[in-house]
Scaffold this active site. Structure first.
Site, PDB file in Angstrom:
ATOM      1  N   SER A 127       7.283  -0.207 -17.760  1.00  0.00           N
ATOM      2  CA  SER A 127       8.134  -0.528 -18.909  1.00  0.00           C
ATOM      3  C   SER A 127       7.474  -1.512 -19.867  1.00  0.00           C
ATOM      4  O   SER A 127       6.773  -2.442 -19.451  1.00  0.00           O
ATOM      5  CB  SER A 127       9.440  -1.154 -18.389  1.00  0.00           C
ATOM      6  OG  SER A 127      10.115  -1.810 -19.422  1.00  0.00           O
ATOM      7  N   GLU A 129       8.941  -3.829 -21.178  1.00  0.00           N
ATOM      8  CA  GLU A 129       9.476  -5.161 -20.877  1.00  0.00           C
ATOM      9  C   GLU A 129       8.440  -6.009 -20.138  1.00  0.00           C
ATOM     10  O   GLU A 129       8.525  -7.234 -20.135  1.00  0.00           O
ATOM     11  CB  GLU A 129      10.746  -5.048 -20.022  1.00  0.00           C
ATOM     12  CG  GLU A 129      11.955  -4.483 -20.749  1.00  0.00           C
ATOM     13  CD  GLU A 129      12.520  -5.412 -21.816  1.00  0.00           C
ATOM     14  OE1 GLU A 129      12.520  -6.633 -21.617  1.00  0.00           O
ATOM     15  OE2 GLU A 129      12.940  -4.903 -22.865  1.00  0.00           O
ATOM     16  N   TYR A 151      13.971  -8.088 -13.911  1.00  0.00           N
ATOM     17  CA  TYR A 151      13.651  -6.662 -14.038  1.00  0.00           C
ATOM     18  C   TYR A 151      12.170  -6.482 -14.388  1.00  0.00           C
ATOM     19  O   TYR A 151      11.450  -5.707 -13.745  1.00  0.00           O
ATOM     20  CB  TYR A 151      14.537  -6.022 -15.120  1.00  0.00           C
ATOM     21  CG  TYR A 151      14.049  -4.653 -15.577  1.00  0.00           C
ATOM     22  CD1 TYR A 151      14.297  -3.517 -14.818  1.00  0.00           C
ATOM     23  CD2 TYR A 151      13.352  -4.501 -16.777  1.00  0.00           C
ATOM     24  CE1 TYR A 151      13.845  -2.262 -15.232  1.00  0.00           C
ATOM     25  CE2 TYR A 151      12.901  -3.260 -17.198  1.00  0.00           C
ATOM     26  CZ  TYR A 151      13.152  -2.135 -16.424  1.00  0.00           C
ATOM     27  OH  TYR A 151      12.697  -0.905 -16.834  1.00  0.00           O
TER      28      TYR A 151
HETATM   29  P1  NDP Z   1      18.819   4.981 -15.527  1.00  0.00           P
HETATM   30  O1  NDP Z   1      19.356   3.621 -15.267  1.00  0.00           O
HETATM   31  O2  NDP Z   1      19.578   5.899 -16.435  1.00  0.00           O
HETATM   32  O3  NDP Z   1      18.644   5.736 -14.114  1.00  0.00           O
HETATM   33  C1  NDP Z   1      18.257   5.065 -12.966  1.00  0.00           C
HETATM   34  C2  NDP Z   1      18.265   6.035 -11.806  1.00  0.00           C
HETATM   35  O4  NDP Z   1      17.827   5.361 -10.600  1.00  0.00           O
HETATM   36  C3  NDP Z   1      19.648   6.637 -11.471  1.00  0.00           C
HETATM   37  O5  NDP Z   1      19.482   8.001 -11.172  1.00  0.00           O
HETATM   38  C4  NDP Z   1      20.059   5.861 -10.233  1.00  0.00           C
HETATM   39  O6  NDP Z   1      20.964   6.544  -9.399  1.00  0.00           O
HETATM   40  C5  NDP Z   1      18.705   5.732  -9.548  1.00  0.00           C
HETATM   41  N1  NDP Z   1      18.690   4.720  -8.494  1.00  0.00           N
HETATM   42  C6  NDP Z   1      18.970   3.398  -8.616  1.00  0.00           C
HETATM   43  N2  NDP Z   1      18.865   2.794  -7.424  1.00  0.00           N
HETATM   44  C7  NDP Z   1      18.521   3.746  -6.519  1.00  0.00           C
HETATM   45  C8  NDP Z   1      18.256   3.734  -5.125  1.00  0.00           C
HETATM   46  N3  NDP Z   1      18.359   2.623  -4.402  1.00  0.00           N
HETATM   47  N4  NDP Z   1      17.894   4.893  -4.518  1.00  0.00           N
HETATM   48  C9  NDP Z   1      17.816   6.042  -5.227  1.00  0.00           C
HETATM   49  N5  NDP Z   1      18.054   6.107  -6.554  1.00  0.00           N
HETATM   50  C10 NDP Z   1      18.404   4.977  -7.201  1.00  0.00           C
HETATM   51  O7  NDP Z   1      17.308   4.799 -16.057  1.00  0.00           O
HETATM   52  P2  NDP Z   1      16.523   5.625 -17.184  1.00  0.00           P
HETATM   53  O8  NDP Z   1      16.643   7.056 -16.926  1.00  0.00           O
HETATM   54  O9  NDP Z   1      16.868   5.077 -18.527  1.00  0.00           O
HETATM   55  O10 NDP Z   1      15.024   5.142 -16.904  1.00  0.00           O
HETATM   56  C11 NDP Z   1      14.209   5.806 -15.934  1.00  0.00           C
HETATM   57  C12 NDP Z   1      13.137   4.851 -15.450  1.00  0.00           C
HETATM   58  O11 NDP Z   1      12.317   4.441 -16.541  1.00  0.00           O
HETATM   59  C13 NDP Z   1      13.654   3.561 -14.815  1.00  0.00           C
HETATM   60  O12 NDP Z   1      12.762   3.190 -13.786  1.00  0.00           O
HETATM   61  C14 NDP Z   1      13.574   2.558 -15.952  1.00  0.00           C
HETATM   62  O13 NDP Z   1      13.461   1.233 -15.468  1.00  0.00           O
HETATM   63  C15 NDP Z   1      12.300   3.021 -16.638  1.00  0.00           C
HETATM   64  N6  NDP Z   1      12.198   2.712 -18.056  1.00  0.00           N
HETATM   65  C16 NDP Z   1      13.193   3.104 -18.897  1.00  0.00           C
HETATM   66  C17 NDP Z   1      13.111   2.859 -20.231  1.00  0.00           C
HETATM   67  C18 NDP Z   1      14.179   3.304 -21.178  1.00  0.00           C
HETATM   68  O14 NDP Z   1      14.147   2.888 -22.337  1.00  0.00           O
HETATM   69  N7  NDP Z   1      15.101   4.155 -20.760  1.00  0.00           N
HETATM   70  C19 NDP Z   1      11.939   2.153 -20.809  1.00  0.00           C
HETATM   71  C20 NDP Z   1      10.889   1.878 -19.829  1.00  0.00           C
HETATM   72  C21 NDP Z   1      11.049   2.142 -18.511  1.00  0.00           C
HETATM   73  P3  NDP Z   1      22.579   6.380  -9.556  1.00  0.00           P
HETATM   74  O15 NDP Z   1      22.986   7.411 -10.557  1.00  0.00           O
HETATM   75  O16 NDP Z   1      23.038   6.661  -8.175  1.00  0.00           O
HETATM   76  O17 NDP Z   1      22.847   4.977 -10.015  1.00  0.00           O
HETATM   77  P1  GDP Z   2      16.139  -3.620 -22.981  1.00  0.00           P
HETATM   78  O1  GDP Z   2      15.115  -3.788 -24.037  1.00  0.00           O
HETATM   79  O2  GDP Z   2      15.697  -2.765 -21.836  1.00  0.00           O
HETATM   80  O3  GDP Z   2      16.706  -4.908 -22.507  1.00  0.00           O
HETATM   81  O4  GDP Z   2      17.314  -2.736 -23.649  1.00  0.00           O
HETATM   82  P2  GDP Z   2      18.782  -3.126 -24.164  1.00  0.00           P
HETATM   83  O5  GDP Z   2      19.262  -1.966 -24.955  1.00  0.00           O
HETATM   84  O6  GDP Z   2      19.636  -3.576 -23.030  1.00  0.00           O
HETATM   85  O7  GDP Z   2      18.554  -4.387 -25.107  1.00  0.00           O
HETATM   86  C1  GDP Z   2      17.735  -4.331 -26.255  1.00  0.00           C
HETATM   87  C2  GDP Z   2      17.905  -5.610 -27.066  1.00  0.00           C
HETATM   88  O8  GDP Z   2      19.221  -5.641 -27.628  1.00  0.00           O
HETATM   89  C3  GDP Z   2      17.749  -6.898 -26.239  1.00  0.00           C
HETATM   90  O9  GDP Z   2      16.931  -7.790 -26.965  1.00  0.00           O
HETATM   91  C4  GDP Z   2      19.167  -7.444 -26.173  1.00  0.00           C
HETATM   92  O10 GDP Z   2      19.254  -8.872 -26.119  1.00  0.00           O
HETATM   93  C5  GDP Z   2      19.744  -6.959 -27.500  1.00  0.00           C
HETATM   94  N1  GDP Z   2      21.215  -6.908 -27.507  1.00  0.00           N
HETATM   95  C6  GDP Z   2      22.023  -7.507 -28.408  1.00  0.00           C
HETATM   96  N2  GDP Z   2      23.310  -7.295 -28.092  1.00  0.00           N
HETATM   97  C7  GDP Z   2      23.334  -6.559 -26.954  1.00  0.00           C
HETATM   98  C8  GDP Z   2      24.386  -6.036 -26.153  1.00  0.00           C
HETATM   99  O11 GDP Z   2      25.577  -6.221 -26.398  1.00  0.00           O
HETATM  100  N3  GDP Z   2      24.016  -5.296 -25.066  1.00  0.00           N
HETATM  101  C9  GDP Z   2      22.705  -5.072 -24.751  1.00  0.00           C
HETATM  102  N4  GDP Z   2      22.416  -4.320 -23.701  1.00  0.00           N
HETATM  103  N5  GDP Z   2      21.686  -5.582 -25.485  1.00  0.00           N
HETATM  104  C10 GDP Z   2      21.991  -6.321 -26.582  1.00  0.00           C
END
Ligand code: NDP
Ligand code: GDP
Length: 327
Positions: A127, A129, A151
């Site tokens: 990520s 992040e 995270y």
């Molecule tokens: P989501 O939060 O939408 O999905 C997370 C998934 O992980 C869900 O299917 C969840 O299952 C599963 N999960 C969590 N804990 C466990 C566990 N203990 N065992 C098995 N499965 C588990 O994430 P995204 O699809 O948005 O992101 C996918 C990946 O990419 C993540 O690793 C995220 O950190 C990373 N990422 C995402 C970004 C983004 O902008 N979306 C940016 C950079 C990295 P359940 O439905 O049961 O909760």
């Molecule tokens: P992140 O980059 O994975 O933390 O994705 P988020 O969508 O959770 O947050 C993106 C940015 O939006 C971060 O800098 C947050 O501090 C800002 N932000 C401002 N208001 C909110 C809020 O109400 N919810 C979330 N999730 N983020 C917020």
């Protein structure tokens, strides 16, 4: 027919990636943890109309033997490790759980692959992040990490363990350093989805305000559909490496508000309220990616622009609320 194992299949990226792989002719197996709400949890796969086309296998990142069993049973050619506790704000409230799932859980997956299927190609969902508040205005594969949340720290550990398993055991393990990517299937707690949902609610008279935190934070927001294609491309390379995936254009949370409320003919300033308690203990002020390597080596570039993406998200939330109001 190649087999892909997708962890996190019920999440945003897992759903879009599965659809992409099915269209390419893959057999898709998804790791799914047991839940009392399993019917609701498959919602994203149902939304894309693919729930009956994927195989769901029972397993949890915290249970290594379940991972080994699933891998032995499905014998994947490619493993896409997307599962994580992925929400930054929650990671301060549940730091140990986040470290265990997002960090150690990745090592469990790497171990399972090493033990049960070392020839499989492995993708790690790293990520942006991990960069934190970088001194470099645009971050690439050589930018140092400075994680600013539990995270991000867990992701740095998982990232380096992925590199470590490649260097120690010769796993074909690649890592995509993906910048924020969104869609109508984004989790409701993330800011773009909160704003899309908020604009839809206000438009339909279900709410009059939307509470947010830091409106000046800047992110490089792309579309999940584009980003899952980059994951696949990474695993098609002969040599596993790290790749930044980003649009190269950052926008502020305020820009997202303006765009989403404009889309429904409203002025965000009349509805968005900033609440100090929604600010984070440590903020990442700005992230903007330089995806030159992915462009040059993978031939990847984003196809869906920011405005079209926000419009799609707001429209999807309008449709969801209208359906609930009718039902
Ligand atoms: P989501 O939060 O939408 O999905 C997370 C998934 O992980 C869900 O299917 C969840 O299952 C599963 N999960 C969590 N804990 C466990 C566990 N203990 N065992 C098995 N499965 C588990 O994430 P995204 O699809 O948005 O992101 C996918 C990946 O990419 C993540 O690793 C995220 O950190 C990373 N990422 C995402 C970004 C983004 O902008 N979306 C940016 C950079 C990295 P359940 O439905 O049961 O909760
Ligand atoms: P992140 O980059 O994975 O933390 O994705 P988020 O969508 O959770 O947050 C993106 C940015 O939006 C971060 O800098 C947050 O501090 C800002 N932000 C401002 N208001 C909110 C809020 O109400 N919810 C979330 N999730 N983020 C917020």
């Amino acid at each position: 027919m190649p087999t892909a194992l997708v962890t996190g299949i019920t999440g945003q990226d897992g759903a879009y990636l599965s659809q992409f792989l099915l269209d390419k002719g893959y057999r898709v197996v998804g790791l799914m943890r047991r839940s009392a709400s399993a019917d609701v949890i498959g919602e994203r796969l149902r939304w894309l109309g693919i729930i009956d086309r994927v195989e769901l296998a029972d397993g949890d990142l915290l249970d290594l033997s379940s991972l080994i069993r699933v891998i032995e049973a499905c014998r994947p050619d490619e493993v896409y490790h997307l599962a994580a506790q992925s929400f930054v704000a929650t990671s301060w409230h549940q730091p140990v759980l986040t470290g265990t799932i997002t960090g150690v859980g990745t090592v469990n997956m790497l171990e399972a692959v090493r033990i049960a299927r070392p020839e499989a190609r492995f993708y790690q969902a790293s990520s942006s992040e991990m960069f934190g508040n970088s001194e470099e205005p645009r971050q690439n594969e050589r930018t140092p990490f400075h994680p600013r949340s539990p995270y991000a720290a867990a992701k740095v550990y998982a990232h380096w363990m992925t590199v470590n398993y490649r260097e120690s055991f010769g796993l074909h393990a690649a890592a995509g350093i993906l910048f924020n990517h969104e869609s109508p299937l984004r989790g409701i707690e993330f800011v773009t989805r909160r704003i899309a949902d908020g604009a839809a609610r206000v438009k339909l008279g279900l709410a009059s305000t939307l509470m947010l935190g830091n409106l000046e934070a800047r992110r490089d927001w792309g579309h999940a559909r584009d980003y899952v294609r980059a994951m696949w491309l990474m695993l098609q390379q002969d040599t596993p490496e790290e790749y930044v995936v980003a649009t190269g254009q950052a926008r502020s949370v305020r820009d997202v508000c303006r765009r989403a409320f404009d889309h429904v003919g409203l002025d965000y300033q009349e509805h968005v309220i900033v609440r100090p308690e929604l600010h984070r203990p440590a903020e990442v002020s700005a992230l903007e990616g330089d995806a030159a390597k992915a462009r040059e080596r993978l031939g990847w570039q984003p196809e869906i622009g920011f405005e079209a993406m926000i419009a799609e998200m707001v429209e999807a939330d309008l449709a969801r609320h209208r359906a609930r109001m009718r039902g």
